[in-house]
Design a protein around this motif. Sequence first.
Motif, PDB file in Angstrom:
ATOM      1  N   CYS A 310     -11.534  10.820  70.178  1.00  0.00           N
ATOM      2  CA  CYS A 310     -12.498  11.814  69.715  1.00  0.00           C
ATOM      3  C   CYS A 310     -12.859  11.503  68.264  1.00  0.00           C
ATOM      4  N   LYS A 344     -20.253  18.729  73.585  1.00  0.00           N
ATOM      5  CA  LYS A 344     -20.576  20.025  72.956  1.00  0.00           C
ATOM      6  C   LYS A 344     -21.600  19.805  71.853  1.00  0.00           C
ATOM      7  N   LYS A 362     -16.530  17.400  82.643  1.00  0.00           N
ATOM      8  CA  LYS A 362     -16.809  17.675  81.236  1.00  0.00           C
ATOM      9  C   LYS A 362     -15.814  18.699  80.680  1.00  0.00           C
ATOM     10  N   ILE A 366     -13.144  18.159  77.608  1.00  0.00           N
ATOM     11  CA  ILE A 366     -13.160  19.022  76.430  1.00  0.00           C
ATOM     12  C   ILE A 366     -11.764  19.573  76.151  1.00  0.00           C
ATOM     13  N   VAL A 371     -12.171  18.857  72.124  1.00  0.00           N
ATOM     14  CA  VAL A 371     -13.492  18.596  71.566  1.00  0.00           C
ATOM     15  C   VAL A 371     -14.057  19.855  70.909  1.00  0.00           C
TER      16      VAL A 371
END
Length: 607
Positions: A310, A344, A362, A366, A371
């Motif tokens: 990330c 996002k 998704k 996350i 995220v």
Amino acid sequence: MPFPWGLCLMHRSWARPLRGTAPLLGSPARRLTLSAPRRISDFNSFVVRTNTCGELRSSHLGQDVTLCGWIQYRRQSLFLILRDFHGLIQVVIPQDESATSVKKVLCEAPIESVVQVTGTVISRPPGQENPKMPTGEIEIKVKTAELLNPCKKLPFEIKDFIKKTEALRMKYRYLDLRSSQMQYNLRLRSQIVMKMREYLCNLHGFVDIETPTLFKKTPGGAKEFVVPSREPGKFYSLPQSPQQFKQLLMVGGFDRYFQIARCYRDEGSKPERQPEFTQIVDVSDVFRNAEIEFLQDVLKEPQGTIKAICIPGGAKYLRSKDFETIKQFAVDHFNQEVSPVFLKTSGSGKSPLTKLLKEEEKSTLIRLMRVQEEDMLLLAAGEHKKVCSVLGKLRLECADLLEARGVELRDPALFHFLWVVEFPLFLPKEEDPTELESAHHPFTAPHPNDGHLLYTEPEKVRSQHYDLVLNGSEIGGGSIRIHNAEQQQYVLETVLKEDVKMLSHLLQALDFGAPPHGGIALGLDRLVCLITGAPSIRDVIAFPKSFRGHDLMSNAPDYMSPEEIEPYHIQVKSPEVTDRKDVKSVISETESSQELVFPSLAKAENP
């Protein structure tokens, strides 16, 4: 750790400013004070100057001095700044008619010309002092001047704030070395090496021993440069590391040895052989049932994996060209595809992979990757080792990009050290996964608790190998060595399938009472780079090589005539196309480097 003094050495010598009164240079966040060189009381008969440009102060008022240096710049034909390796001083250009010849020399000499001036040290007029210059309270009233050597038109201005291409800097390296930043880097490097020697020799009884440059081929590890000899069919190798000599010196009774060793590795643009350690997350399970064909193909492979990192704020601060640069870097250096994923943020249109993901996938990503708004994921699918390597490198590249956009991620004034241990002793070969190769080198000892697995399941054996990391960059690595000849022969012959005749001298030495021993090698170039805050190790090497191993200044390597080659009994096939002006080569940091190596005796814990 077996060598805690390795960490102490760096902490005590470099984590604090060096003593001295010389001016501070380097990046604003990471400045170290260079120790002031000692004044030589009596110059020899060949030296005409009486003082250096940087040493004069108000205490020298009224003295007649002779100075030599480069013309840094001129102001309105009234003053010039003279520079030498000690610093800068202002010189007053005489304006009266009786000094016409002196004025002519100082006004007409091109910038960076070398001049000699004789004059008197005087105070600057009130209000014209320069507190930013150590010599800012005084100036030189010139009586005589001589142009020692004029300077032709420069290919670039010798000023740190003037941007120059890497190729241009390397082609005219002797000019680039005049810059204050390069002067600072190389002088600090010299002092660091001196501190190393003082610490190791004077405080801990180490012996500095130089080992040969011409040796024989060593199995495993990096590729080596070869040097032809005058004996038909016989070649030397340039050591990638003084690995065998370290052990032979231990056998010879030099239980604490070190050297500043130049290491030669014929690897060009090959990426780091050891994977970077990243906060990567394995997301393979997220895509087990995904209807994305190329991801399914990867997961069917024995070592196939899907991992992601990330990048906080990546969608906000990174631009489209940055994403393309990141993807191209992964392909060029690792032959690995990476995909940005936006979960996002409004940037989903920038990533084809994001459009293929289902909402459930998704949501899982996350949650797993934690995220936040405007974060971006970098996803890589492929062989485990390659995926770890590329994401580790891209994590650092993305940090550089974000910091260039003004995001504060790392404090460059802090030094964070980390030991990495318990590496595997062997890894599957890339070209043939059914065979094994050394993860470090073939002389590394197995972990004491895994000795029995060496003869049954060698792929599960951990090694006594350790790496030292500073601020996210590996600066050193070492290991406890195998000191038992039978075990060493088994590793070479049975596990690695190497020709043991190449190392008969080492195996024989281990049979003559070799003590348990180990060592560590520090990458001196990278270490100095981190200490100075330089953007690249080429900024702490006087004459670095290019991406292709070329010296752009001298055009080395160069061709040799048939007459010069004949004594070496080799034939050269000439290329169809030659390019002698390879000034556009991309600069690499994987060329010949220097290492600080210091093995020592270790506890007898090996099986």
